[in-house]
Scaffold this active site. Structure first.
Site, PDB file in Angstrom:
ATOM      1  N   THR A   1       0.758  -1.294   0.247  1.00  0.00           N
ATOM      2  CA  THR A   1      -0.290  -0.050  -0.237  1.00  0.00           C
ATOM      3  C   THR A   1       1.348   0.944   0.263  1.00  0.00           C
ATOM      4  O   THR A   1       2.573   1.324   0.284  1.00  0.00           O
ATOM      5  CB  THR A   1      -1.101   0.043   1.035  1.00  0.00           C
ATOM      6  OG1 THR A   1      -1.416   1.250   1.402  1.00  0.00           O
ATOM      7  CG2 THR A   1      -0.075  -0.409   2.326  1.00  0.00           C
TER       8      THR A   1
ATOM      9  N   TYR B   1      -2.073   0.301   9.955  1.00  0.00           N
ATOM     10  CA  TYR B   1      -2.268  -0.270   8.507  1.00  0.00           C
ATOM     11  C   TYR B   1      -0.656  -0.455   8.001  1.00  0.00           C
ATOM     12  O   TYR B   1      -1.091  -1.359   6.995  1.00  0.00           O
ATOM     13  CB  TYR B   1      -3.754   0.451   7.705  1.00  0.00           C
ATOM     14  CG  TYR B   1      -3.294  -0.628   6.300  1.00  0.00           C
ATOM     15  CD1 TYR B   1      -3.505  -1.261   6.325  1.00  0.00           C
ATOM     16  CD2 TYR B   1      -3.133   1.101   5.669  1.00  0.00           C
ATOM     17  CE1 TYR B   1      -3.903  -1.764   4.702  1.00  0.00           C
ATOM     18  CE2 TYR B   1      -3.481   0.431   4.607  1.00  0.00           C
ATOM     19  CZ  TYR B   1      -3.601  -1.243   3.684  1.00  0.00           C
ATOM     20  OH  TYR B   1      -4.220  -1.144   3.097  1.00  0.00           O
TER      21      TYR B   1
END
Length: 332
Positions: free
Chosen positions: A120, A144
């Site tokens: 990501t 995250y």
């Protein structure tokens, strides 16, 4: 069919199901593993072998690898909501980092040669320059992003010690749906802007929240690089082919189009596509959200046999809307 079997973890989820379609369209043998916590069993085509289970179960993963003669893994399973990761970091380190460690060990033990990881842009944190290239500092600002970065680091170390190469594909904002209507974003309670907006357009939501209008961007709202999910799935297939062609090579690549759209620009585009005026409600900033995330995509274009085929915000929205209408019919 060509090549060894590809295990797709999280293959009943949004991006994973599109990767399965890309692999099938290319004639590649596929097996899917998903715990169905957020994935949908019906998202996996009937012809594809399916194993319900958790990737942290190394014995089960090892059995799947052996039974299906898995030579490559595309790893999508994990938790993906940034604000939730701030509120519940241990969930993210369990589902994304610890579970990935178990999966990687099972892959090494089972003799898997290639590993493609769903990473990501959140690993970059708040970028110093925009667009962001792959050599930018990786300083995540939320659990995250950190949970994904830790998995990238594990893969680096494992690839140096074992006969397995990897690709870490750093996604920017994924949206849209399969143009043929075979899959799309079906997760209940999704937080991605285009998904939320098309839910509002089809009457599933009453409004769209705009989280923060005081960012250092042209209109004060967050700017993101939106990539069509089918283009992203095609990038995974191209990455697999690159890893197979050069077994000693590892790849870290941004997946985006190289330009951003603000929240308000996206909502204006949704209004145009739907010929509606969706209600917008201004809210405060969400924890862990940087002002802008735009990919420098020179490296993926020069490295892989891949070119975006659906690089158009209106088309991304139209495909997402068509899927949302299909979902509404399915549930009615």
């Amino acid at each position: 069919m060509s090549g060894s079997t590809v295990l797709v973890t999280g293959g009943a989820g949004y991006i994973g199901s599109h990767a399965v379609l890309a692999l099938l369209d290319a004639g590649r043998p596929v097996v899917v593993m998903d715990n169905l916590v957020t994935g949908m069993r019906w998202a996996v085509p009937e012809a594809v072998p399916f194993q319900e289970g958790d990737i942290a179960d190394m014995d089960l993963v090892g059995d799947v690898i052996a039974r299906h003669q898995v030579g490559a893994i595309m790893h999508f399973a994990g938790s993906i909501i940034v604000p939730e990761s701030v509120e519940n970091p241990l969930k993210y380190y369990r589902n994304n980092t610890a579970a990935s460690r178990a999966l990687i060990e099972a892959a090494v033990t089972g003799g898997v040669s290639h590993f493609i990881f769903s990473s990501t842009a959140a690993t970059y944190g708040t970028p110093e320059v925009s667009p962001i290239d792959e050599d930018a500092p990786q300083r995540p600002i939320n659990p995250y992003g950190m949970s994904k970065l830790m998995t990238e680091r594990m893969l680096e170390d494992v690839a140096a010690a074992h006969p397995m190469n990897f690709a870490a594909l750093r996604y920017f904002n994924v949206a849209g749906a399969d143009p043929k209507g075979r899959s799309g974003q079906s997760t209940v309670g999704a937080t991605h802007l285009i998904k939320v907006a098309v839910e509002a357009a089809t009457g599933k939501r009453g409004h769209v929240g705009v989280y923060g209008t005081d960012y250092d961007t042209p209109d004060g709202t967050g700017v993101r690089d939106y990539i069509h999910v089918s283009d992203l799935a095609a990038a995974h297939l191209a990455a697999l082919e690159a890893l197979e062609a050069e077994p000693a090579r590892n790849l870290k690549l941004n997946c985006g189009y190289g330009r951003g759209a603000s929240v308000l620009e996206v909502l204006d585009a949704v209004d145009r596509v739907t010929n509606m005026s969706i209600e917008r409600r201004i809210e405060g900033r969400r924890a862990g959200d940087p002002a802008a995330l735009v990919a420098a995509n020179d490296r993926i274009l020069s490295t892989l046999d891949w070119r975006p085929a659906r690089d158009d915000l209106g088309q991304i929205i139209a495909d997402a809307l068509a899927w949302e209408r299909q979902l509404a019919e399915r549930r009615s």
